[in-house]
Design a protein around this motif. Structure first.
Motif, PDB file in Angstrom:
ATOM      1  N   TYR A   1       2.858   7.579   3.498  1.00 17.20           N
ATOM      2  CA  TYR A   1       3.416   6.571   2.595  1.00 17.20           C
ATOM      3  C   TYR A   1       4.144   5.477   3.373  1.00 17.20           C
ATOM      4  O   TYR A   1       3.966   4.279   3.120  1.00 17.20           O
ATOM      5  N   ALA A   2       4.964   5.876   4.348  1.00 18.85           N
ATOM      6  CA  ALA A   2       5.730   4.907   5.140  1.00 18.85           C
ATOM      7  C   ALA A   2       4.814   3.978   5.923  1.00 18.85           C
ATOM      8  O   ALA A   2       5.058   2.766   6.016  1.00 18.85           O
ATOM      9  N   GLN A   3       3.742   4.521   6.506  1.00 20.99           N
ATOM     10  CA  GLN A   3       2.811   3.708   7.297  1.00 20.99           C
ATOM     11  C   GLN A   3       2.099   2.667   6.424  1.00 20.99           C
ATOM     12  O   GLN A   3       1.927   1.510   6.821  1.00 20.99           O
ATOM     13  N   ILE A   4       1.682   3.072   5.234  1.00 18.84           N
ATOM     14  CA  ILE A   4       1.014   2.135   4.318  1.00 18.84           C
ATOM     15  C   ILE A   4       1.984   1.063   3.862  1.00 18.84           C
ATOM     16  O   ILE A   4       1.684  -0.142   3.875  1.00 18.84           O
ATOM     17  N   SER A   5       3.169   1.491   3.466  1.00 17.89           N
ATOM     18  CA  SER A   5       4.171   0.570   2.939  1.00 17.89           C
ATOM     19  C   SER A   5       4.615  -0.458   3.976  1.00 17.89           C
ATOM     20  O   SER A   5       4.723  -1.651   3.674  1.00 17.89           O
ATOM     21  N   ILE A   6       4.857  -0.014   5.212  1.00 22.42           N
ATOM     22  CA  ILE A   6       5.362  -0.941   6.233  1.00 22.42           C
ATOM     23  C   ILE A   6       4.316  -1.995   6.587  1.00 22.42           C
ATOM     24  O   ILE A   6       4.647  -3.149   6.878  1.00 22.42           O
ATOM     25  N   GLN A   7       3.027  -1.637   6.535  1.00 22.27           N
ATOM     26  CA  GLN A   7       1.979  -2.619   6.804  1.00 22.27           C
ATOM     27  C   GLN A   7       1.924  -3.659   5.693  1.00 22.27           C
ATOM     28  O   GLN A   7       1.739  -4.862   5.946  1.00 22.27           O
ATOM     29  N   GLU A   8       2.110  -3.217   4.461  1.00 26.69           N
ATOM     30  CA  GLU A   8       2.145  -4.161   3.342  1.00 26.69           C
ATOM     31  C   GLU A   8       3.367  -5.062   3.438  1.00 26.69           C
ATOM     32  O   GLU A   8       3.293  -6.266   3.149  1.00 26.69           O
ATOM     33  N   HIS A   9       4.492  -4.510   3.868  1.00 22.12           N
ATOM     34  CA  HIS A   9       5.695  -5.319   4.088  1.00 22.12           C
ATOM     35  C   HIS A   9       5.441  -6.353   5.181  1.00 22.12           C
ATOM     36  O   HIS A   9       5.933  -7.485   5.100  1.00 22.12           O
ATOM     37  N   GLU A  10       4.693  -5.951   6.203  1.00 23.48           N
ATOM     38  CA  GLU A  10       4.364  -6.869   7.302  1.00 23.48           C
ATOM     39  C   GLU A  10       3.580  -8.076   6.781  1.00 23.48           C
ATOM     40  O   GLU A  10       3.858  -9.226   7.158  1.00 23.48           O
ATOM     41  N   ASP A  11       2.620  -7.830   5.897  1.00 21.38           N
ATOM     42  CA  ASP A  11       1.833  -8.920   5.314  1.00 21.38           C
ATOM     43  C   ASP A  11       2.719  -9.855   4.492  1.00 21.38           C
ATOM     44  O   ASP A  11       2.605 -11.087   4.579  1.00 21.38           O
ATOM     45  N   ILE A  12       3.599  -9.261   3.695  1.00 18.40           N
ATOM     46  CA  ILE A  12       4.525 -10.063   2.891  1.00 18.40           C
ATOM     47  C   ILE A  12       5.433 -10.882   3.799  1.00 18.40           C
ATOM     48  O   ILE A  12       5.646 -12.083   3.586  1.00 18.40           O
ATOM     49  N   MET A  13       5.952 -10.211   4.845  1.00 17.77           N
ATOM     50  CA  MET A  13       6.876 -10.859   5.771  1.00 17.77           C
ATOM     51  C   MET A  13       6.220 -12.056   6.465  1.00 17.77           C
ATOM     52  O   MET A  13       6.810 -13.136   6.566  1.00 17.77           O
ATOM     53  N   ASN A  14       5.007 -11.885   6.949  1.00 10.55           N
ATOM     54  CA  ASN A  14       4.308 -12.974   7.637  1.00 10.55           C
ATOM     55  C   ASN A  14       4.055 -14.159   6.709  1.00 10.55           C
ATOM     56  O   ASN A  14       4.143 -15.318   7.134  1.00 10.55           O
ATOM     57  N   ALA A  15       3.740 -13.863   5.446  1.00  8.80           N
ATOM     58  CA  ALA A  15       3.513 -14.938   4.482  1.00  8.80           C
ATOM     59  C   ALA A  15       4.813 -15.691   4.196  1.00  8.80           C
ATOM     60  O   ALA A  15       4.812 -16.923   4.049  1.00  8.80           O
ATOM     61  N   LEU A  16       5.930 -14.971   4.139  1.00  5.15           N
ATOM     62  CA  LEU A  16       7.229 -15.618   3.918  1.00  5.15           C
ATOM     63  C   LEU A  16       7.617 -16.481   5.109  1.00  5.15           C
ATOM     64  O   LEU A  16       8.145 -17.591   4.958  1.00  5.15           O
ATOM     65  N   ILE A  17       7.377 -15.963   6.315  1.00  7.14           N
ATOM     66  CA  ILE A  17       7.684 -16.737   7.523  1.00  7.14           C
ATOM     67  C   ILE A  17       6.857 -18.028   7.559  1.00  7.14           C
ATOM     68  O   ILE A  17       7.354 -19.096   7.948  1.00  7.14           O
ATOM     69  N   ALA A  18       5.591 -17.928   7.131  1.00  9.31           N
ATOM     70  CA  ALA A  18       4.706 -19.095   7.105  1.00  9.31           C
ATOM     71  C   ALA A  18       5.027 -20.029   5.946  1.00  9.31           C
ATOM     72  O   ALA A  18       4.515 -21.161   5.889  1.00  9.31           O
ATOM     73  N   GLY A  19       5.866 -19.573   5.018  1.00  5.92           N
ATOM     74  CA  GLY A  19       6.192 -20.388   3.847  1.00  5.92           C
ATOM     75  C   GLY A  19       5.015 -20.542   2.904  1.00  5.92           C
ATOM     76  O   GLY A  19       4.934 -21.519   2.156  1.00  5.92           O
ATOM     77  N   ASP A  20       4.115 -19.561   2.928  1.00  6.58           N
ATOM     78  CA  ASP A  20       2.898 -19.619   2.118  1.00  6.58           C
ATOM     79  C   ASP A  20       3.160 -18.981   0.753  1.00  6.58           C
ATOM     80  O   ASP A  20       3.121 -17.758   0.597  1.00  6.58           O
ATOM     81  N   GLU A  21       3.411 -19.820  -0.229  1.00 11.83           N
ATOM     82  CA  GLU A  21       3.767 -19.346  -1.568  1.00 11.83           C
ATOM     83  C   GLU A  21       2.666 -18.489  -2.183  1.00 11.83           C
ATOM     84  O   GLU A  21       2.927 -17.413  -2.733  1.00 11.83           O
TER      85      GLU A  21
END
Length: 214
Positions: free
Chosen positions: A171-191
């Motif tokens: 569960y942690a491995q799946i969740s952290i990868q999804e958080h990574e995708d969200i995080m990268n999109a936020l850093i890029a400012g991609d709404e």
């Protein structure tokens, strides 16, 4: 002096509500079970006040039925009930991501929590991930600076996204990868992408939880 900072979590009433919500979804408390204020406070190691406030939250959501001066009765939870719950969460949290990108909000706290979570998993400490997962979502709501959204998202949190056959580490491995995708999109400012990845994250959580009803 320690450079470590406390994990920022939800207020006590929301943490209590989250614990009870999770227990009801997992059927640790069956429909008809009576919840008493003093007993719940003792189990969770808190005072009666946040438990009483948590009961009010869960009553509004339909998880329990209040009994004046006697606590509350657990209501039955159906797959449809859960789907409604997660759909609201998905709408709120994806909008929080969109607000952050659109208004160029400060995401430094989100980044810090995400890095702490990655380090925790890399060190093999998956037991801490539940709190860090909550802190990540909490940081996103706070970064939106939308008081009503923060309140509503806090009141819906249950911290549960594990499937019936998943281990805590999986569960942690799946969740952290999804958080990574969200995080990268936020850093890029991609709404659009940040909204998309948060929706995917919440709906995956919903599908996992629904396996408990199959």
């Amino acid at each position: 002096m320690s450079i470590l900072k406390p994990i920022k979590l939800l207020p006590a009433r929301e943490r209590v509500a989250s614990s009870l919500r999770k227990a009801i979804i997992l059927k640790e408390f069956e429909p008809g079970h009576e919840l008493m204020l003093d007993a719940v406070a003792k189990m969770l190691g808190v005072s009666v006040t946040p438990v009483r406030e948590a009961f009010q939250i869960l009553s509004r959501e339909g998880f329990i039925q209040l009994r004046p001066n006697k606590g509350a009765i657990v209501m039955g939870i159906t797959p449809t009930f859960l789907e409604d719950h997660y759909e609201i969460r998905a709408s709120l949290e994806s909008e929080a991501c969109a607000i952050i990108c659109r208004k160029k909000k400060d995401i430094s706290e989100i980044i810090k929590v995400h890095e702490d979570a990655k380090e925790s998993i890399l060190s093999g400490d998956v037991s801490s991930y539940s709190d860090l997962n909550q802190a990540f979502h909490f940081a996103i709501w706070n970064a939106s600076e939308n008081a009503r959204l923060i309140e509503m998202a806090s009141n819906l949190w249950n911290g549960l996204s594990m499937g019936d056959l998943q281990t805590e580490e999986q569960y942690a491995q799946i969740s952290i990868q999804e958080h990574e995708d969200i995080m990268n999109a936020l850093i890029a400012g991609d709404e659009e992408q940040s909204r998309k990845f948060m929706l995917k994250h919440i709906y995956r959580s919903m599908e996992n939880v629904l396996t408990r009803f199959k």
